[in-house]
Design a protein around this motif. Structure first.
Motif, PDB file in Angstrom:
ATOM      1  N   GLY A 132       0.766  -1.290   0.032  1.00  0.00           N
ATOM      2  CA  GLY A 132      -0.010   0.039   0.163  1.00  0.00           C
ATOM      3  C   GLY A 132       0.782   1.178   0.100  1.00  0.00           C
ATOM      4  O   GLY A 132       0.388   2.244  -0.771  1.00  0.00           O
ATOM      5  N   ARG A 151      -4.574   6.819   0.115  1.00  0.00           N
ATOM      6  CA  ARG A 151      -4.725   5.204   0.725  1.00  0.00           C
ATOM      7  C   ARG A 151      -5.968   4.601   0.163  1.00  0.00           C
ATOM      8  O   ARG A 151      -6.066   3.670  -0.292  1.00  0.00           O
ATOM      9  CB  ARG A 151      -4.803   5.556   2.243  1.00  0.00           C
ATOM     10  CG  ARG A 151      -4.674   3.939   2.993  1.00  0.00           C
ATOM     11  CD  ARG A 151      -4.959   4.330   4.474  1.00  0.00           C
ATOM     12  NE  ARG A 151      -5.527   2.728   4.759  1.00  0.00           N
ATOM     13  CZ  ARG A 151      -4.734   1.702   5.279  1.00  0.00           C
ATOM     14  NH1 ARG A 151      -3.371   1.793   5.183  1.00  0.00           N
ATOM     15  NH2 ARG A 151      -5.214   0.799   5.668  1.00  0.00           N
ATOM     16  N   ALA A 154      -5.497   3.605  -3.359  1.00  0.00           N
ATOM     17  CA  ALA A 154      -4.598   2.407  -3.135  1.00  0.00           C
ATOM     18  C   ALA A 154      -5.508   1.084  -3.144  1.00  0.00           C
ATOM     19  O   ALA A 154      -5.263   0.146  -3.718  1.00  0.00           O
ATOM     20  CB  ALA A 154      -3.445   2.418  -2.407  1.00  0.00           C
ATOM     21  N   VAL A 155      -6.387   1.176  -2.037  1.00  0.00           N
ATOM     22  CA  VAL A 155      -7.183   0.040  -1.899  1.00  0.00           C
ATOM     23  C   VAL A 155      -8.093  -0.088  -2.868  1.00  0.00           C
ATOM     24  O   VAL A 155      -8.251  -1.268  -3.221  1.00  0.00           O
ATOM     25  CB  VAL A 155      -8.062   0.391  -0.630  1.00  0.00           C
ATOM     26  CG1 VAL A 155      -9.146  -0.880  -0.320  1.00  0.00           C
ATOM     27  CG2 VAL A 155      -7.345   0.605   0.719  1.00  0.00           C
ATOM     28  N   LEU A 158      -6.073  -1.686  -5.769  1.00  0.00           N
ATOM     29  CA  LEU A 158      -5.916  -3.358  -5.362  1.00  0.00           C
ATOM     30  C   LEU A 158      -7.103  -4.107  -5.706  1.00  0.00           C
ATOM     31  O   LEU A 158      -7.217  -5.275  -6.085  1.00  0.00           O
ATOM     32  CB  LEU A 158      -5.436  -3.211  -4.132  1.00  0.00           C
ATOM     33  CG  LEU A 158      -4.097  -2.918  -3.637  1.00  0.00           C
ATOM     34  CD1 LEU A 158      -3.780  -2.973  -2.039  1.00  0.00           C
ATOM     35  CD2 LEU A 158      -3.032  -3.820  -4.621  1.00  0.00           C
ATOM     36  N   GLU A 167      -8.666  -4.161   1.955  1.00  0.00           N
ATOM     37  CA  GLU A 167      -8.500  -3.367   2.893  1.00  0.00           C
ATOM     38  C   GLU A 167      -7.183  -3.824   3.880  1.00  0.00           C
ATOM     39  O   GLU A 167      -6.605  -3.094   4.656  1.00  0.00           O
ATOM     40  CB  GLU A 167      -9.691  -2.938   3.998  1.00  0.00           C
ATOM     41  CG  GLU A 167     -10.806  -2.312   3.115  1.00  0.00           C
ATOM     42  CD  GLU A 167     -11.746  -3.214   2.126  1.00  0.00           C
ATOM     43  OE1 GLU A 167     -11.247  -4.466   1.918  1.00  0.00           O
ATOM     44  OE2 GLU A 167     -12.699  -2.825   1.516  1.00  0.00           O
ATOM     45  N   VAL A 170      -3.584  -4.046   1.944  1.00  0.00           N
ATOM     46  CA  VAL A 170      -2.859  -2.696   1.492  1.00  0.00           C
ATOM     47  C   VAL A 170      -1.815  -2.369   2.690  1.00  0.00           C
ATOM     48  O   VAL A 170      -0.684  -2.018   2.166  1.00  0.00           O
ATOM     49  CB  VAL A 170      -3.833  -1.574   1.443  1.00  0.00           C
ATOM     50  CG1 VAL A 170      -4.281  -1.330   2.944  1.00  0.00           C
ATOM     51  CG2 VAL A 170      -3.252  -0.497   0.840  1.00  0.00           C
ATOM     52  N   ASP A 171      -1.855  -3.136   3.649  1.00  0.00           N
ATOM     53  CA  ASP A 171      -0.675  -2.885   4.860  1.00  0.00           C
ATOM     54  C   ASP A 171       0.207  -3.868   4.885  1.00  0.00           C
ATOM     55  O   ASP A 171       1.289  -4.134   5.594  1.00  0.00           O
ATOM     56  CB  ASP A 171      -1.265  -2.724   6.163  1.00  0.00           C
ATOM     57  CG  ASP A 171      -2.241  -1.492   6.245  1.00  0.00           C
ATOM     58  OD1 ASP A 171      -1.807  -0.583   5.705  1.00  0.00           O
ATOM     59  OD2 ASP A 171      -3.372  -1.648   6.692  1.00  0.00           O
TER      60      ASP A 171
END
Ligand SMILES: Nc1ncnc2c1ncn2[C@@H]1O[C@H](COP(=O)(O)OP(=O)(O)OP(=O)(O)O)[C@@H](O)[C@H]1O
Ligand SMILES: [Mg+2]
Length: 351
Positions: A132, A151, A154-155, A158, A167, A170-171
């Protein structure tokens, strides 16, 4: 200003050239000798259009794209001839072949104006940052949005490339992704840059057909919205048929045929192109027609004359002696084959 009716507009004239590669030669200088990986490649890419590059393994597809991006180490590979004209939004065209591969100018273009999806996903994902974070960086660099908004995007990106539970994903870090998911993350990252040109080197080979179709749709959607130009490199002629406007067929570092996609499929001229198409399983076709025999010669075993001659079902004496030049085969097509030279005595009817 004079009004022009649509009938008088030459639409082909109106498409904008964004990249013009001319007689490009990239050679590797290694202990065993010189590898002519890219040996006189020319093509033109237009904004919003897709150029397909096909050819068997080792024919120089990846080296062509890495040369354009100036990603090859000068200690290993050298551009020995040719030019790569990039047309920026404003100003004069820039010859990427002349730039310092470590300089600021190419770094500004690379990843921003020209982005690439690599055959090996780990080449462009950084293992020490979360996926992410890397996509957000691309977004923040190109859009004036808050971190929170980046962010969110980005989610969303994806999700669009088919990553489940984006969700949470992403991390995560690249090593927590499977090979196919890394490939998709890299595609998300490349597309987040809003590039003017996307070079996709076998972008979907590691993916299953549903995800592949989804990603090709996404790329085409973005192209339609943003006029992004695409260079699609693939072994898969079905993918080419679906996305490409124009196709170049490469064999041992050279372009053997260049034509609009319909001509490639309906009236392929070069025996190599015909062989590639014949090896293609097609619905409604019982038997396979004359696929190509033999294999691509090694880089140090380049045959004399036409490089394809030893495998060619239509080979003539001339082919083993003289290398065929690119002959004009139509308004937008060329073919490098003696069968189409007027001086060649054999009259050959393709198909
Ligand atoms: N680092 C290198 N050193 C020496 N030769 C190289 C190097 N990288 C590529 N080559 C050679 O350059 C030629 C073109 O390789 P390239 O990777 O562009 O093929 P490709 O068309 O992308 O094949 P594939 O479909 O397998 O990806 C090959 O003969 C290859 O062996
Ligand atoms: Mg390759």
């Amino acid at each position: 200003m004079e009004a022009v009716s649509p009938a008088t507009v030459d639409w082909d004239e109106m498409t904008d050239t964004i990249l013009e590669v001319e007689n490009l030669k990239t050679y590797f200088f290694i202990e065993q000798g010189i590898v002519r990986a890219v040996d006189g490649v020319s093509f033109t890419l237009q904004a919003g259009k897709t150029l397909g590059i096909v050819g068997e393994s080792g024919c120089g597809k990846s080296v062509t794209s890495r040369t354009i991006m100036r990603l090859l180490s000068p200690s290993l590979a050298r551009i020995v001839d040719g030019s790569i004209l990039y047309y920026p939004v404003k100003g004069e065209p820039i010859d990427l072949a002349q730039l310092d591969p470590f300089g600021e100018q190419i770094r500004d273009i690379r990843g921003n104006e020209i982005a690439m999806i690599f055959q090996e996903p780990m080449t462009s994902l950084n293992p020490v940052y979360s996926v992410g974070h890397q996509i957000m960086e691309a977004i923040l660099l190109h859009q004036e949005v808050t971190k929170e908004e980046a962010r969110k995007q980005a989610v969303e990106m994806l999700r669009l490339v088919g990553i489940p539970l984006p969700e949470q994903r992403v991390d995560q870090y690249p090593h927590q992704f499977s090979g196919g998911m890394r490939q998709r993350a890299m595609i998300a990252m490349a597309l987040s840059c809003n590039p003017r040109i996307l070079i996709a080197d076998e972008p979907t080979t590691a993916l299953d057909v549903t995800i592949e179709a989804q990603i090709l749709d996404l790329i085409q959607q973005i192209q339609a919205d943003s006029e992004m130009a695409l260079i699609m490199i693939t072994h898969d002629l079905n993918v080419i048929g679906e996305v490409a406007d124009h196709v170049i067929v490469m064999y041992l570092g050279q372009v053997v045929e260049s034509a609009p996609v319909d001509e490639i499929f309906d009236a392929p001229k070069h025996p190599y192109t015909q062989g590639l198409l014949n090896s293609l399983p097609m619905i409604g076709r019982e038997e396979r027609l004359e696929p190509i025999t033999g294999s691509v010669p090694g880089p140090h075993e380049r045959p004399q004359g036409c490089a394809f001659a030893p495998r060619c079902p239509h080979v003539m004496n001339r082919c083993r002696l003289e290398e065929p030049p690119s002959l004009i085969a139509g308004e937008f097509s060329t073919v490098a084959c003696w069968l189409y030279d007027e001086q060649t005595e054999v009259v050959y009817a393709p198909g």
